[in-house]
Design a protein around this motif. Structure first.
Motif, short mmCIF file in Angstrom:
data_model
loop_
_atom_site.label_atom_id
_atom_site.label_comp_id
_atom_site.label_asym_id
_atom_site.label_seq_id
_atom_site.Cartn_x
_atom_site.Cartn_y
_atom_site.Cartn_z
N ALA A 98 134.49 23.69 112.62
CA ALA A 98 134.34 22.60 112.75
C ALA A 98 136.32 22.66 113.08
N ALA A 99 136.72 23.36 112.04
CA ALA A 99 138.33 23.39 112.41
C ALA A 99 138.94 23.24 113.13
N ASN A 100 138.31 23.88 114.08
CA ASN A 100 138.50 23.86 115.48
C ASN A 100 138.84 22.50 116.51
N ALA A 101 138.02 21.25 116.07
CA ALA A 101 137.35 19.83 116.23
C ALA A 101 138.81 18.94 116.47
N ALA A 102 139.13 19.08 115.75
CA ALA A 102 140.47 18.41 115.80
C ALA A 102 141.30 18.23 114.81
N THR A 103 142.66 17.69 114.66
CA THR A 103 143.75 17.63 113.86
C THR A 103 143.54 15.79 113.13
N VAL A 104 143.55 16.18 111.95
CA VAL A 104 143.54 14.99 111.01
C VAL A 104 144.85 14.93 110.76
N SER A 105 145.14 13.61 110.99
CA SER A 105 146.60 13.05 109.90
C SER A 105 146.49 11.36 108.90
N PRO A 106 145.60 11.48 107.36
CA PRO A 106 144.77 10.92 106.71
C PRO A 106 146.09 9.65 106.74
N ALA A 107 145.66 8.37 106.39
CA ALA A 107 146.36 6.81 107.19
C ALA A 107 147.74 6.74 106.39
N PRO A 108 148.13 7.79 104.54
CA PRO A 108 149.02 7.00 103.96
C PRO A 108 150.32 8.21 104.65
N ASP A 109 150.35 9.10 105.84
CA ASP A 109 150.86 9.72 106.71
C ASP A 109 151.32 8.98 107.78
N THR A 110 150.58 7.72 108.14
CA THR A 110 151.05 7.58 109.76
C THR A 110 152.05 6.06 109.46
N ALA A 111 152.68 5.71 110.68
CA ALA A 111 153.03 4.27 110.18
C ALA A 111 152.29 3.19 110.74
N ASP A 112 151.05 3.12 111.08
CA ASP A 112 150.29 1.64 111.35
C ASP A 112 149.15 1.97 110.12
N GLY A 113 149.40 3.19 109.26
CA GLY A 113 147.97 3.29 108.02
C GLY A 113 146.92 3.61 108.11
#
Length: 417
Positions: A98-113
């Motif tokens: 599953a580490a190859n399923a997707a790349t994940v960026s949590p809400a605190p890192d993103t401009a739209d929360g």
């Protein structure tokens, strides 16, 4: 409340050793061996139980329908008429990693929360290139809440292999982090699977702050040694980067940039004169889950092969005797997955989110793992011989096992997705 949740791939009933992945030394060494899908899946379930006992939150991603008859339809051939290499590619159970399923960026890192997930295209390897539609369907179901944004894959020809080439460091799960995208260029005889263009596209889609986003080149030496993904030579958690000395091409620049952006960051580096790249790859020291348990102890969850490797285990026990940030090591048995080139870190996708925003059918406790284990024990093949991939009875059992799991977990809407 934001928590880290590890979503483990359930090992599918078609798990076999076809040796389809050049550069993955364990997988090519095991080519032609007898696989044990039932034991492999039960080992994965045992690992999840161990995580629950540590106080971690645990989720699952489901195996994909196999053989992938829709993919073969696009190649204008039925499974029964397909040449052996296409049969093997259509039957692959590699979505278990599953580490190859997707790349994940949590809400605190993103401009739209919002928490952003981009499905990996995995186009470098034919047997993995057809995984993304089913993965996308699962992620859109599991993360349908408005707190998430689930993106389709980056288009060809830009290869993206997901979270296995992505690191995040942050003082706390709910604090803004620094995200490192690791890409490859050359690796001796083996393909470099992660393209920088793909990493940059994912970062843009996730609306990351460019000032807190690093694009880091994996070392040619690491790829040539069999580190087909960065998570074979580096892993991060909290404010800690745990890496081999030869993980990155511009090592000093990576360390300097990280400390500039995050002064509290700690780099735990394993020197090459104590643990060679060959040692790291064979033991999967870095393909471990580096986690923080509820009492705050940073813990490294390693495969049994790490303990079995004398030089690696000697370095690791010496590290624990010091006063570094990693204070505990747990050993798990995932030998069937390891024989196909995937350790504890390969089997899981890390998502930082509020558990209440996730479809509960993808979250597990002991009782739900009992249900999965019962299905596996009843329906998964005990063994698959290398020459059995065309056996109609085996195919019927594999397809029936997958259907039984969907029904057992009340996820029948994923049928024929």
């Amino acid at each position: 409340m934001l928590r880290e949740i590890n979503f483990d791939g359930i090992v599918g009933p078609s798990h076999n050793y076809a040796g389809l992945s050049p550069g993955n030394l364990a997988a090519t060494r095991s080519a032609g061996a007898v696989s044990r899908p039932r034991a492999a899946a039960l080992q994965g379930i045992a690992k999840m139980r161990a995580n629950l006992r540590l106080g971690l939150l645990q989720g699952v991603l489901l195996p994909h329908p196999r053989p992938d008859r829709r993919w073969l339809d696009k190649l204008s051939v039925g499974y029964e008429q397909a040449p052996p290499h296409l049969r093997a590619q259509a039957l692959s159970a590699s979505a278990m990693w599953a580490a190859n399923a997707a790349t994940v960026s949590p809400a605190p890192d993103t401009a739209d929360g919002r928490c952003h997930l981009t499905v990996a295209n995995l186009l470098t390897m034919p047997h993995r290139s057809h995984e993304w539609p089913e993965t996308l369907a699962q992620l859109r179901l599991a993360f349908a809440h408005p707190a998430f944004a689930v993106h389709p894959p980056v288009p060809a020809p830009f290869g993206d292999e997901g979270a296995a080439n992505h690191l995040r460091l942050a003082a706390a799960y709910d604090a803004p982090g620094v995200e490192l995208f690791v890409y490859g260029e050359r690796g001796g005889p083996f393909p470099a699977r992660q393209h920088r263009d793909a990493s940059e596209a994912v970062a843009r889609a996730h609306r990351l702050d460019p000032a807190r986003t690093l694009f880091v080149r994996q070392s040619q030496a690491a790829i040539a040694a069999g580190a087909f993904h960065n998570d074979v030579v580096a892993v991060a958690n909290g404010s800690v980067l745990f890496a081999h000395e030869q993980a990155f091409e511009q090592r000093d620049e990576v360390h300097a940039d990280l400390r500039r952006l995050m002064p509290e960051a700690a780099v735990v580096e394993v020197p090459a004169d104590r643990v060679s790249l060959a040692d790291a790859v064979s033991s999967y020291l870095f393909n471990a889950q580096l986690v923080t348990v509820p009492d705050g102890t940073m813990t490294l969850i390693v495969p049994g092969e790490t303990r079995d490797h004398q030089r690696v285990w000697a370095w690791l026990t010496g590290m624990l005797a010091g006063d570094g940030p990693i204070r505990r090591v747990e050993v798990v048995d995932v030998r069937e997955s390891m024989a196909n080139g995937g350790g504890p870190a390969c089997l899981r996708l890390r998502v930082v989110a509020d558990p209440a925003t996730i479809d509960p059918r993808f979250l597990v406790d002991e009782a739900r793992l009992d249900r999965i284990a019962d299905v596996v024990a009843t329906h998964w093949p005990e063994a698959i011989e290398a020459d059995a991939i065309g056996d109609p009875d085996l195919l019927a059992r594999i397809e029936g096992a997958h259907a039984a799991l969907l029904h057992g977990l009340d996820l029948v809407e994923l049928t024929d997705k």
